[in-house]
Design a protein around this motif. Sequence first.
Motif, PDB file in Angstrom:
ATOM      1  N   LEU A 127       0.806  -1.213   0.000  1.00 25.71           N
ATOM      2  CA  LEU A 127       0.000   0.000   0.000  1.00 25.71           C
ATOM      3  C   LEU A 127       0.842   1.267   0.000  1.00 25.71           C
ATOM      4  O   LEU A 127       0.517   2.241  -0.677  1.00 25.71           O
ATOM      5  CB  LEU A 127      -0.952   0.006   1.200  1.00 25.71           C
ATOM      6  CG  LEU A 127      -1.989   1.135   1.222  1.00 25.71           C
ATOM      7  CD1 LEU A 127      -2.869   1.074  -0.020  1.00 25.71           C
ATOM      8  CD2 LEU A 127      -2.829   1.055   2.489  1.00 25.71           C
ATOM      9  N   ASP A 128       1.958   1.261   0.732  1.00 24.93           N
ATOM     10  CA  ASP A 128       2.783   2.472   0.816  1.00 24.93           C
ATOM     11  C   ASP A 128       3.742   2.609  -0.358  1.00 24.93           C
ATOM     12  O   ASP A 128       4.498   3.582  -0.434  1.00 24.93           O
ATOM     13  CB  ASP A 128       3.549   2.498   2.134  1.00 24.93           C
ATOM     14  CG  ASP A 128       4.510   1.316   2.290  1.00 24.93           C
ATOM     15  OD1 ASP A 128       4.309   0.300   1.589  1.00 24.93           O
ATOM     16  OD2 ASP A 128       5.450   1.414   3.093  1.00 24.93           O
ATOM     17  N   LYS A 129       3.735   1.633  -1.282  1.00 30.40           N
ATOM     18  CA  LYS A 129       4.639   1.686  -2.431  1.00 30.40           C
ATOM     19  C   LYS A 129       3.902   1.626  -3.764  1.00 30.40           C
ATOM     20  O   LYS A 129       4.536   1.666  -4.823  1.00 30.40           O
ATOM     21  CB  LYS A 129       5.656   0.553  -2.344  1.00 30.40           C
ATOM     22  CG  LYS A 129       6.594   0.650  -1.151  1.00 30.40           C
ATOM     23  CD  LYS A 129       7.592  -0.490  -1.130  1.00 30.40           C
ATOM     24  CE  LYS A 129       8.526  -0.386   0.077  1.00 30.40           C
ATOM     25  NZ  LYS A 129       9.501  -1.506   0.119  1.00 30.40           N
ATOM     26  N   GLU A 130       2.593   1.519  -3.742  1.00 34.91           N
ATOM     27  CA  GLU A 130       1.830   1.448  -4.988  1.00 34.91           C
ATOM     28  C   GLU A 130       1.940   2.754  -5.772  1.00 34.91           C
ATOM     29  O   GLU A 130       1.943   3.840  -5.193  1.00 34.91           O
ATOM     30  CB  GLU A 130       0.352   1.175  -4.700  1.00 34.91           C
ATOM     31  CG  GLU A 130       0.077  -0.201  -4.123  1.00 34.91           C
ATOM     32  CD  GLU A 130      -1.397  -0.407  -3.821  1.00 34.91           C
ATOM     33  OE1 GLU A 130      -2.189   0.544  -4.065  1.00 34.91           O
ATOM     34  OE2 GLU A 130      -1.764  -1.486  -3.335  1.00 34.91           O
ATOM     35  N   THR A 131       2.020   2.620  -7.086  1.00 37.62           N
ATOM     36  CA  THR A 131       1.945   3.807  -7.941  1.00 37.62           C
ATOM     37  C   THR A 131       0.499   4.276  -7.965  1.00 37.62           C
ATOM     38  O   THR A 131      -0.409   3.492  -8.271  1.00 37.62           O
ATOM     39  CB  THR A 131       2.415   3.480  -9.367  1.00 37.62           C
ATOM     40  OG1 THR A 131       3.787   3.104  -9.328  1.00 37.62           O
ATOM     41  CG2 THR A 131       2.246   4.679 -10.282  1.00 37.62           C
ATOM     42  N   SER A 188      10.102   7.980   4.162  1.00 37.95           N
ATOM     43  CA  SER A 188       9.754   6.567   4.313  1.00 37.95           C
ATOM     44  C   SER A 188      10.903   5.672   3.872  1.00 37.95           C
ATOM     45  O   SER A 188      11.221   4.667   4.526  1.00 37.95           O
ATOM     46  CB  SER A 188       8.503   6.247   3.491  1.00 37.95           C
ATOM     47  OG  SER A 188       8.707   6.548   2.117  1.00 37.95           O
ATOM     48  N   ILE A 189      11.563   6.038   2.761  1.00 38.55           N
ATOM     49  CA  ILE A 189      12.697   5.255   2.268  1.00 38.55           C
ATOM     50  C   ILE A 189      13.909   5.454   3.175  1.00 38.55           C
ATOM     51  O   ILE A 189      14.649   4.512   3.488  1.00 38.55           O
ATOM     52  CB  ILE A 189      13.031   5.632   0.819  1.00 38.55           C
ATOM     53  CG1 ILE A 189      11.855   5.288  -0.099  1.00 38.55           C
ATOM     54  CG2 ILE A 189      14.291   4.924   0.349  1.00 38.55           C
ATOM     55  CD1 ILE A 189      12.052   5.692  -1.546  1.00 38.55           C
ATOM     56  N   ALA A 190      14.115   6.685   3.616  1.00 41.76           N
ATOM     57  CA  ALA A 190      15.261   6.974   4.498  1.00 41.76           C
ATOM     58  C   ALA A 190      15.155   6.172   5.789  1.00 41.76           C
ATOM     59  O   ALA A 190      16.136   5.557   6.243  1.00 41.76           O
ATOM     60  CB  ALA A 190      15.320   8.464   4.806  1.00 41.76           C
ATOM     61  N   GLY A 236       6.724  -9.221 -14.965  1.00 39.85           N
ATOM     62  CA  GLY A 236       6.125  -8.423 -13.909  1.00 39.85           C
ATOM     63  C   GLY A 236       7.101  -7.369 -13.455  1.00 39.85           C
ATOM     64  O   GLY A 236       8.212  -7.701 -13.022  1.00 39.85           O
ATOM     65  N   ARG A 237       6.713  -6.112 -13.539  1.00 37.63           N
ATOM     66  CA  ARG A 237       7.677  -5.040 -13.256  1.00 37.63           C
ATOM     67  C   ARG A 237       7.184  -4.091 -12.160  1.00 37.63           C
ATOM     68  O   ARG A 237       7.350  -2.879 -12.244  1.00 37.63           O
ATOM     69  CB  ARG A 237       7.979  -4.270 -14.550  1.00 37.63           C
ATOM     70  CG  ARG A 237       8.647  -5.154 -15.607  1.00 37.63           C
ATOM     71  CD  ARG A 237       9.107  -4.361 -16.809  1.00 37.63           C
ATOM     72  NE  ARG A 237       8.017  -3.897 -17.654  1.00 37.63           N
ATOM     73  CZ  ARG A 237       7.437  -4.624 -18.603  1.00 37.63           C
ATOM     74  NH1 ARG A 237       7.820  -5.877 -18.822  1.00 37.63           N
ATOM     75  NH2 ARG A 237       6.469  -4.110 -19.346  1.00 37.63           N
ATOM     76  N   ALA A 238       6.555  -4.654 -11.129  1.00 37.53           N
ATOM     77  CA  ALA A 238       6.141  -3.868  -9.966  1.00 37.53           C
ATOM     78  C   ALA A 238       7.283  -3.916  -8.953  1.00 37.53           C
ATOM     79  O   ALA A 238       7.297  -4.731  -8.027  1.00 37.53           O
ATOM     80  CB  ALA A 238       4.854  -4.429  -9.370  1.00 37.53           C
ATOM     81  N   VAL A 239       8.285  -3.048  -9.134  1.00 37.92           N
ATOM     82  CA  VAL A 239       9.517  -3.150  -8.355  1.00 37.92           C
ATOM     83  C   VAL A 239       9.955  -1.829  -7.728  1.00 37.92           C
ATOM     84  O   VAL A 239      10.937  -1.796  -6.980  1.00 37.92           O
ATOM     85  CB  VAL A 239      10.667  -3.687  -9.243  1.00 37.92           C
ATOM     86  CG1 VAL A 239      10.375  -5.105  -9.706  1.00 37.92           C
ATOM     87  CG2 VAL A 239      10.914  -2.763 -10.435  1.00 37.92           C
ATOM     88  N   SER A 240       9.256  -0.725  -8.025  1.00 37.10           N
ATOM     89  CA  SER A 240       9.722   0.577  -7.536  1.00 37.10           C
ATOM     90  C   SER A 240       9.057   0.940  -6.209  1.00 37.10           C
ATOM     91  O   SER A 240       8.240   0.194  -5.677  1.00 37.10           O
ATOM     92  CB  SER A 240       9.434   1.664  -8.579  1.00 37.10           C
ATOM     93  OG  SER A 240       8.081   2.079  -8.516  1.00 37.10           O
ATOM     94  N   HIS A 241       9.408   2.121  -5.704  1.00 39.24           N
ATOM     95  CA  HIS A 241       8.797   2.623  -4.478  1.00 39.24           C
ATOM     96  C   HIS A 241       7.565   3.483  -4.760  1.00 39.24           C
ATOM     97  O   HIS A 241       7.057   4.145  -3.858  1.00 39.24           O
ATOM     98  CB  HIS A 241       9.817   3.429  -3.674  1.00 39.24           C
ATOM     99  CG  HIS A 241      10.886   2.600  -3.050  1.00 39.24           C
ATOM    100  ND1 HIS A 241      12.020   2.212  -3.728  1.00 39.24           N
ATOM    101  CD2 HIS A 241      10.993   2.053  -1.803  1.00 39.24           C
ATOM    102  CE1 HIS A 241      12.790   1.480  -2.939  1.00 39.24           C
ATOM    103  NE2 HIS A 241      12.190   1.361  -1.760  1.00 39.24           N
ATOM    104  N   GLY A 242       7.107   3.512  -5.987  1.00 37.33           N
ATOM    105  CA  GLY A 242       5.911   4.287  -6.334  1.00 37.33           C
ATOM    106  C   GLY A 242       6.088   5.116  -7.586  1.00 37.33           C
ATOM    107  O   GLY A 242       5.126   5.359  -8.319  1.00 37.33           O
ATOM    108  N   CYS A 243       7.323   5.591  -7.843  1.00 36.37           N
ATOM    109  CA  CYS A 243       7.575   6.332  -9.076  1.00 36.37           C
ATOM    110  C   CYS A 243       7.597   5.372 -10.266  1.00 36.37           C
ATOM    111  O   CYS A 243       7.662   4.155 -10.094  1.00 36.37           O
ATOM    112  CB  CYS A 243       8.909   7.074  -8.989  1.00 36.37           C
ATOM    113  SG  CYS A 243       8.870   8.485  -7.854  1.00 36.37           S
TER     114      CYS A 243
END
Length: 497
Positions: free
Chosen positions: A293-297, A318-320, A405-412
């Motif tokens: 939920l906190d990383k979804e685009t 959040s990432i820091a 499947g390329r859902a690998v980022s933090h949201g960007c």
Amino acid sequence: MFDTNHPLKLLFLKENVIFIMICVLFCASCSVKRPLAPTPAIQLTKIEPPVLKKHTEKMNVAAEFKRIFEASRLTFIYPDQIDSFYKNNEYQPVLISRFMADDQLQTFEGYLMNVDAHGIDPQVFTVNRIKKLLDNYIHENARKKERESYRDAMELELVIADAIIKYSNAMQFGIVDPARVYINYSTPTLRPDSMTVIQVLKVKNLKAYLDSIQPKDKQYVALQKALKAEQENPQENDSTYRILKVNLERLRWKNKPLTDKYVQVNIPEFMLSVIDSGKVSLRMKVCVGEQALDKETPQLGSKIYSVQVNPVWNIPQSIAGNEIIAYAKKNRYYFANNDINVYRNGKLVGDPESIDWKSEETGAYSFKQQPGEQNPLGRIKFLFNNESSVYLHDTPVQAPFKQKGRAVSHGCVRVEQPLNLAYALFGKGEKFDQIKKAMANGYPRAKYIGLPLQVPVWISYYTAWADKKGAVHFYKDIYGLDDVLYKQLSFPFSQLY
């Protein structure tokens, strides 16, 4: 006195009696009213409010209409607007009067019965109740007293008014408001307003209006065709039907950019397209946010106004907190090795290696990674305003683009061909030449370059999408948003607005 035994007198008396009887009969026949002509059958094809007003001595028409309206108020999605409309029409059944004459109400009933062609359950519009009231009004009201007949007309009138509004809204705006369904949704989406509702009730030719509001977009028609094939050949597992149903609803939402040129990212497809004058001018792979939920685009709509070549990465808290500090705890030189500047309360820290991150309160710190090969934003990022602080950007890590499947980022959204995207936005010229040169610079320096004309970006979520030949492709519901929407579509219409 008469001598009744005298023959002449007796004859005279008889003649007078006969004459008197004839006169009596004649007079009696003149005093009797002629039978009225047979009362013609009640014409149920039209109600004329002026005629109905003659009966206000027996029944207060307006008061009765308002009583029936108040009893049904909670079932209407726009009760105040409906009330206002009928107040201006003296609380008369104007829709029945307007549409019954040429069977337009029966035509409307037919549209409601066939609404499953749009992936919508007809009962959303209470079609069974409409059918019952309409059939009852047409076939049985001739045998009812006028008071009962008029009350039936009032009830039918209000049900029809509510259904016309619901159907109009569904076809033009969708059944649900996506902003109320999804947490990560910030796409400007047009919704019906009070004026829209009132105008619907003023329509003169109902069939022409119903035809005019049918969705005609090529995507929509392609998914409708696929839905029809699915309905004609039902399977035990109705997952395909469910997917088509929710995506038809998404296509009814008015959230698509209206400009000739825009950038679309379809999250489940992991693809970016540049649309120019209705045609795809560029396609590329993208990586989107992880399934958390906190990383979804997020789904969003905005406008790309600038790029930053050799960007600085302002690392989100959040990432820091979850990652960067953990690396620093293991390696005191992590910040220096990765060109990350550390700030305490906004001031640059000269020697972050001296900080004991295992015991230090980290809330006062912020971090910025400088341009270079280590920067996860790569050589360029595309900027647009949004509440989620996401953007499109390059990446030094190319391996994920080879994955399905390329859902690998933090949201960007990471783009596979950033230079090609820049060219599609800027076109040939001095500014693009600056971008190309700066990206190739071995000693990078952050540089902002503004777009002469802002280009809309539309980050959408479709798990069914037709290609240019009309073939429908299906994609994994990576964030589980199909199920959320499907449940909402199963609710009564009055709960969806």
